[in-house]
Write a protein that holds these residues in place. Structure first.
Motif, PDB file in Angstrom:
ATOM      1  N   THR A  18      17.093  -0.455  -6.223  1.00 12.47           N
ATOM      2  CA  THR A  18      16.827  -0.597  -5.331  1.00 12.47           C
ATOM      3  C   THR A  18      16.304  -2.560  -5.129  1.00 12.47           C
ATOM      4  N   ASN A  19      16.775  -2.568  -4.092  1.00  9.26           N
ATOM      5  CA  ASN A  19      17.004  -4.397  -3.267  1.00  9.26           C
ATOM      6  C   ASN A  19      15.740  -4.733  -2.059  1.00  9.26           C
ATOM      7  N   ASN A  20      15.013  -5.645  -2.227  1.00  8.45           N
ATOM      8  CA  ASN A  20      13.973  -6.082  -1.481  1.00  8.45           C
ATOM      9  C   ASN A  20      13.401  -7.057  -0.832  1.00  8.45           C
ATOM     10  N   LEU A  21      12.992  -7.847   0.280  1.00  9.06           N
ATOM     11  CA  LEU A  21      13.077  -9.155   0.045  1.00  9.06           C
ATOM     12  C   LEU A  21      10.749  -8.858   0.552  1.00  9.06           C
ATOM     13  N   ASP A  22      10.329  -9.497   1.059  1.00  8.10           N
ATOM     14  CA  ASP A  22       8.604  -9.489   1.347  1.00  8.10           C
ATOM     15  C   ASP A  22       8.270 -11.045   1.522  1.00  8.10           C
ATOM     16  N   VAL A  23       8.043 -11.235   2.609  1.00  7.49           N
ATOM     17  CA  VAL A  23       7.670 -12.567   3.342  1.00  7.49           C
ATOM     18  C   VAL A  23       6.145 -11.875   3.773  1.00  7.49           C
ATOM     19  N   SER A  24       5.172 -12.520   2.991  1.00  5.20           N
ATOM     20  CA  SER A  24       3.966 -13.179   3.878  1.00  5.20           C
ATOM     21  C   SER A  24       3.019 -14.182   4.497  1.00  5.20           C
ATOM     22  N   ARG A  25       2.057 -14.702   5.187  1.00  4.24           N
ATOM     23  CA  ARG A  25       2.055 -15.645   5.638  1.00  4.24           C
ATOM     24  C   ARG A  25       0.372 -15.342   6.499  1.00  4.24           C
ATOM     25  N   GLU A  26      -0.467 -15.977   6.153  1.00  3.79           N
ATOM     26  CA  GLU A  26      -2.247 -15.707   7.045  1.00  3.79           C
ATOM     27  C   GLU A  26      -1.618 -17.486   8.110  1.00  3.79           C
ATOM     28  N   PHE A  27      -2.337 -16.379   9.373  1.00  7.16           N
ATOM     29  CA  PHE A  27      -2.842 -17.628  10.284  1.00  7.16           C
ATOM     30  C   PHE A  27      -4.141 -17.845  11.084  1.00  7.16           C
ATOM     31  N   ASP A  28      -4.556 -18.283  11.104  1.00  7.12           N
ATOM     32  CA  ASP A  28      -5.849 -19.204  11.914  1.00  7.12           C
ATOM     33  C   ASP A  28      -5.484 -19.023  13.828  1.00  7.12           C
ATOM     34  N   ILE A  29      -6.314 -17.709  13.705  1.00 10.63           N
ATOM     35  CA  ILE A  29      -6.116 -17.517  14.773  1.00 10.63           C
ATOM     36  C   ILE A  29      -7.585 -17.749  15.834  1.00 10.63           C
ATOM     37  N   GLY A  30      -8.333 -18.359  15.356  1.00 10.40           N
ATOM     38  CA  GLY A  30      -9.583 -18.395  15.139  1.00 10.40           C
ATOM     39  C   GLY A  30     -10.807 -16.681  15.520  1.00 10.40           C
ATOM     40  N   THR A  31     -10.509 -16.119  14.768  1.00 13.45           N
ATOM     41  CA  THR A  31     -11.195 -15.102  14.159  1.00 13.45           C
ATOM     42  C   THR A  31     -12.492 -15.096  12.910  1.00 13.45           C
ATOM     43  N   LYS A  32     -13.180 -14.227  12.211  1.00 14.16           N
ATOM     44  CA  LYS A  32     -13.713 -14.473  10.707  1.00 14.16           C
ATOM     45  C   LYS A  32     -12.945 -14.494   9.969  1.00 14.16           C
ATOM     46  N   ALA A  33     -11.432 -13.745  10.599  1.00  9.58           N
ATOM     47  CA  ALA A  33     -10.804 -13.569   9.096  1.00  9.58           C
ATOM     48  C   ALA A  33      -8.985 -13.641   9.991  1.00  9.58           C
ATOM     49  N   PRO A  34      -8.182 -14.424   8.833  1.00  7.27           N
ATOM     50  CA  PRO A  34      -7.475 -15.084   9.252  1.00  7.27           C
ATOM     51  C   PRO A  34      -6.485 -13.840   9.769  1.00  7.27           C
ATOM     52  N   LEU A  35      -5.282 -14.027  10.380  1.00  2.47           N
ATOM     53  CA  LEU A  35      -4.209 -12.865  10.755  1.00  2.47           C
ATOM     54  C   LEU A  35      -3.354 -13.053   9.696  1.00  2.47           C
ATOM     55  N   SER A  36      -3.381 -11.639   8.816  1.00  2.75           N
ATOM     56  CA  SER A  36      -1.983 -11.847   8.051  1.00  2.75           C
ATOM     57  C   SER A  36      -0.801 -11.140   8.582  1.00  2.75           C
ATOM     58  N   VAL A  37       0.024 -11.649   8.249  1.00  2.00           N
ATOM     59  CA  VAL A  37       1.290 -10.646   8.677  1.00  2.00           C
ATOM     60  C   VAL A  37       2.389 -10.941   7.664  1.00  2.00           C
ATOM     61  N   ALA A  38       2.730  -9.872   7.194  1.00  2.00           N
ATOM     62  CA  ALA A  38       4.142  -9.729   6.442  1.00  2.00           C
ATOM     63  C   ALA A  38       5.202  -8.897   6.444  1.00  2.00           C
ATOM     64  N   PHE A  39       5.852  -9.614   6.345  1.00  2.00           N
ATOM     65  CA  PHE A  39       7.265  -8.057   6.681  1.00  2.00           C
ATOM     66  C   PHE A  39       8.505  -8.230   5.197  1.00  2.00           C
ATOM     67  N   GLY A  40       9.453  -6.736   6.238  1.00  2.00           N
ATOM     68  CA  GLY A  40      10.232  -7.013   4.602  1.00  2.00           C
ATOM     69  C   GLY A  40      11.698  -6.657   5.243  1.00  2.00           C
ATOM     70  N   PHE A  41      12.289  -5.986   3.963  1.00  2.68           N
ATOM     71  CA  PHE A  41      13.218  -5.532   4.347  1.00  2.68           C
ATOM     72  C   PHE A  41      14.026  -4.309   2.878  1.00  2.68           C
ATOM     73  N   GLU A  42      14.440  -3.549   2.652  1.00 10.89           N
ATOM     74  CA  GLU A  42      14.353  -2.551   1.649  1.00 10.89           C
ATOM     75  C   GLU A  42      16.258  -2.409   1.260  1.00 10.89           C
ATOM     76  N   GLN A  43      16.636  -1.954   0.331  1.00 11.61           N
ATOM     77  CA  GLN A  43      18.059  -1.441   0.217  1.00 11.61           C
ATOM     78  C   GLN A  43      18.000  -0.769  -0.717  1.00 11.61           C
ATOM     79  N   ARG A  44      18.184   1.334  -0.569  1.00 12.79           N
ATOM     80  CA  ARG A  44      17.750   1.418  -2.137  1.00 12.79           C
ATOM     81  C   ARG A  44      19.368   2.119  -1.881  1.00 12.79           C
ATOM     82  N   THR A  45      19.688   2.837  -2.947  1.00 15.75           N
ATOM     83  CA  THR A  45      19.702   3.785  -3.664  1.00 15.75           C
ATOM     84  C   THR A  45      20.413   5.025  -4.324  1.00 15.75           C
ATOM     85  N   ASP A  46      19.867   6.076  -3.931  1.00 17.07           N
ATOM     86  CA  ASP A  46      19.987   6.819  -5.517  1.00 17.07           C
ATOM     87  C   ASP A  46      20.538   8.109  -5.912  1.00 17.07           C
TER      88      ASP A  46
END
Length: 163
Positions: free
Chosen positions: A1-29
């Protein structure tokens, strides 16, 4: 299994920041059933369980590639303790095709003691290789019992029962 996960928070004027995450995964079984030796396949085998036949034996391989995106606390509503989460995942399987899964979750902490959470999802769980390829042939002088692997040519010829 190989994967890459990336996340970041953005202040968009709401009470809590917008948290965005994305990633990719490759797996062989891999999955393998080895044939029993010749004596284990003769009549009923040891302890009434025959060894796996030559037609049941085999090695299987699956490669899976996936990508996902997840957005948390993406709310601009005046409801103070409401948290929303939206996620999507796209997967490509080498042995049976593609799948897209999406999910929307809402969570509200009404008090410190009581919270309510609900999720709507079009879920999909890939079968394991053992679920896909397992087969065990049992032949005696008076009968034969062969549970067919779900993706075998024989199982595909059996018509589905309609209710």
């Amino acid at each position: 299994t190989n994967n890459l996960d990336v996340s970041r928070e953005f202040d968009i004027g709401t009470k809590a920041p917008l948290s965005v995450a994305f990633g990719f995964e490759q797996r062989t079984d891999t999955y393998e059933i080895g044939a029993g030796d010749a004596t284990s396949r003769y009549k009923k085998g040891a302890r009434s369980f025959p060894g796996f036949s030559l037609t049941d034996a085999g090695e299987r391989l699956r490669t899976n590639i996936a990508g996902y995106v997840d957005m948390v606390d993406m709310t601009a509503s005046p409801i103070e303790n409401l948290k929303l989460d939206a996620a999507a995942r796209v997967e490509q399987y080498s042995d049976f095709g593609n799948a897209t899964v999406s999910e929307l979750t809402a969570h509200d902490d009404f008090t410190k003691e009581f919270a309510l959470r609900g999720t709507v999802r079009n879920g999909f769980i890939a079968p394991t290789l053992a679920e896909e390829y397992y087969s065990a042939t049992n032949v005696s002088p008076f009968s034969a019992f062969v549970p067919l692997a779900p993706n075998s040519p024989g199982a595909k010829r059996i018509p589905l029962m309609k209710s």
